[in-house]
Design a protein around this motif. Sequence first.
Motif, short mmCIF file in Angstrom:
data_model
loop_
_atom_site.label_atom_id
_atom_site.label_comp_id
_atom_site.label_asym_id
_atom_site.label_seq_id
_atom_site.Cartn_x
_atom_site.Cartn_y
_atom_site.Cartn_z
N CYS A 62 1.33 -1.30 -0.07
CA CYS A 62 -0.28 -0.47 0.04
C CYS A 62 0.92 1.25 0.33
CB CYS A 62 -0.79 0.13 0.98
SG CYS A 62 -2.20 1.27 1.12
N ASN A 63 0.64 2.63 -1.14
CA ASN A 63 1.22 3.38 -0.50
C ASN A 63 3.07 3.12 -1.19
OD1 ASN A 63 -0.83 5.03 0.36
ND2 ASN A 63 -0.65 3.93 2.45
N LEU A 122 1.78 -2.34 9.52
CA LEU A 122 0.88 -1.74 9.13
C LEU A 122 0.25 -0.53 10.20
CD1 LEU A 122 -2.75 -3.16 6.88
CD2 LEU A 122 -3.01 -1.65 9.01
N ASN A 171 -3.30 5.42 9.28
CA ASN A 171 -2.35 6.00 8.17
C ASN A 171 -3.88 5.58 7.47
OD1 ASN A 171 -1.93 5.16 4.86
ND2 ASN A 171 -0.07 6.29 5.40
N SER A 231 -5.22 5.22 4.35
CA SER A 231 -4.80 3.86 2.54
C SER A 231 -4.92 2.80 3.36
CB SER A 231 -4.05 4.85 2.15
OG SER A 231 -4.34 5.82 1.18
N GLU A 232 -4.20 2.52 4.63
CA GLU A 232 -3.59 1.40 5.07
C GLU A 232 -4.59 0.80 5.80
OE1 GLU A 232 0.46 1.07 6.77
OE2 GLU A 232 1.10 1.67 5.39
#
Length: 891
Positions: A343-344, A353, A357, A359-360
């Motif tokens: 991710c990202n 993780l 964040n 997105s996560e």
Amino acid sequence: MWFSKKSEDIIVELSTNPVEGLSSSEVERRKAQYGLNKLEGKKGKTLIQLFFAQLNDILIYVLIAAALISGFLGEISDAIIIGIVILINAIVGIVQESKAEKALDALKQLSTPKTIVKRDGQLVEIPSEEVVPGDIIVIDAGRYIPCDIRLFETANLKVEESALTGESVPVDKDAEMVLDAPDTALGDQKNMAFSSTLATYGRGVGIAVATGMNTEIGKIAKMLNEDEDSKTPLQIKLAELGKTLSIGAIIICAVMFLVGFLQKRNLLDMFMSSISLAVAAIPEGLPAIVTIVLAMGVQRMIKQNAIIRKLPAVETLGSVNIICSDKTGTLTQNKMTVTKFYCNKELKTIDDLNIENSSEKLLIENLVLCNDATFSETSRTGDPTEIALVEAGIKFNLFKDELEASHKRVNEIPFDSDRKLMSTVNTYDNKFIVMTKGALDNMLTICTKIYENGQVIPLTQEMKNTILDESYKMSDDALRVLGAAFKETPNTNVEISTLENDLIFIGMIGMIDPPRLEVKDSISLCKNSGIKTIMITGDHKNTAFAIAKELEIAEDISQVMSGQELDKLNDEELSEKVKHLRVFARVSPEHKVKIVKAFKSHGNIVSMTGDGVNDAPSLKAADIGVAMGITGTDVAKGASDMILTDDNFSTIVSAIKEGRNIFNNIKKSVIFLLSCNLGEIIALFFAILLGWATPLKPIHILWVNLITDTLPALSLGVDPGDPDIMKNKPRSPKDSIFKNSVGSLIFNGLLIGLLTLAAFIVGIKIHTGSTSLFPLYPSNLTEDALIYARTMAFIVLSVSQLIHSLNMRSEDKSIFSLGLFTNKFLIGSIVLGILIQDLIITIPFLANIFNVINLTGTDWLVVTVLSLIPLIANEIIKIFKRMSNSKKEIA
């Protein structure tokens, strides 16, 4: 007319709770009231019917006629003994048939479809027979509908109702529909699901409104008189053999009777001898013995987690030389664990993780919400992949029930093996968000943007290539990769077909399902047995190869073919390439049929595993279709020949081993019975042909035949498995059961017959003191001499056959290396048989009936030596066989 009522009214009428379901105490009360949820089958035969069924045989008719004629002519003892033989044969047949029926009934119980119901507030899986009216039933794709159900919740549910209506096109179901017309046809009752129909798509929840014979299918009694023919190819072949033997026996008897007539012998004696020889030539108990050996073998398989649904599969198992196996859960532990994520623009371990964040966090929320698994402290139900995703969410305090409470699911597209995607629509405040997860390559084709660090930006081809490169790294580590995407949609009324397009890519996760610890040894065992293991998986090619290499299924990436590559080949091209392939990756269930046909085109006997609805065609196409008992759908189980209750590859190998041993044991029983019967024919036929006095009376032959047709043959049928059976190559299904055994059959038949004649001759010599052969002719013998000689022949015939049963345990291994007492049933049968023979000649009442006398110690010594000769002769032959086999191995 349940379809005309509102679901709320039905809930009240049936006193149920759509959230909690029925309580355990209420279920028991309703079971007592409504009975089991099953259709009434055909009534079983009564004891009298079973008894007369055993007598319904042409040879039994001949025996009955012989008994009546004997009685009419004053031979009362002969008539009585024939009657006893008929009675015992019938009783043995009844016992064997009832045992076989019970074993088959037990199999039907074990293969009963399962149903998910709500009880005591929990989702539980139960046999469909235990469903009661008022139960809350959960339906998903691939399950048979267990009863008539009024639906109150549906999500794209389609049900195939051809079993009831004849219409093969699946019907869309709608729980919200209420129908007023009282004459609405079954096919139009879209708020109902009916017993014995099949959910093919989507899911639903409903109330059981009718069970058992009260269902629509019960009313027309479609299944009441189904009479399945469970005869196996072997049983059919043996029935044909029986007919051939019957013709041969009649010819021999006719020749014997003619010779006796020309020799001016007593016609009644010749008639009785001919009839007894006809019965001796045909092992009447063979079909029953084969059935019970098959049934008992199947019961042993159940204990090893393999349910055989069709008896012919037992025979076919021994011939399997290709096992096509799914990877997940069969070759692996089916305990998926998320280990990495991307991710990202970063590939990290799951422990790194950052839930802060955006997105996560959205990545994990996506995987938990777009998920049908249920997870609690006490139970976990659903696909192992989805359970692993829910567990990953729990690590970060994202609990599925809490997420679904705040982000309610309002629409969905269930997972489909062709799309390899699943989508749900969930509420996010005042917005509706489409959450999609699935195969990465399929997902990237429908994504146009990417979500990075809270920003939505265009997804370029360069970005896609980077994502794919990172996924290959995970695949090379044997990780299964799943992608996640989302988008916002204006409302819930959007066309289903448009939900999965123009998506925003979030990221991907990698999870691993480690190989089962015991599978590697099983694959090695298969390799040594001439069986190839083929791995089939939906995973990426690199992931598939990594697992296959670890399990020693494949050695090089060239042995792996993807579904895309397979699509480019026609049947002939695939048939040529398949010889060198060991792994098929990224394949759909439809590809499995092509794979099976390609392997079968080379004459292979193929076993194929499957668990989904779309696996049914490949399971039927395979010689042995193997369904998963834990993850398998009812459709897959219904199309299969065998069900694995533990979903374990090693169980398939164990079943093949057991199948080989069962066939070998049946072969032992058949060859044993025929060699014994041949010995009886030779003893009588030669004596009559040479004009000698008959060495055996009819009741002697009938009695000996009864002993050898039951306990010893059955004991051979349950002989412990040969530990070296898997060192042999698979048996060709075209091979005769007599392959490599005809010589042994004829040799032992001749030997037993000649030893019986030898005992008769020795008896005459001892009694008369003569050195000439002429006293063997009837005119030169006294009645006492005949009784004495026949007693010795009678004992040698019976005991030599009992001793010969020890030879049948192995074609080349010594009985002493196998262990005399490793088959206690056989030893018990031999001891019991000898004891009975001793009682017959020592108890005056029985001796008079059988027309025999007690033997002296010297006589018993002679009889013992003669009876042991078959064992000694076969042990010597086996020594030479082992020497020959050793030379072949060295060469």
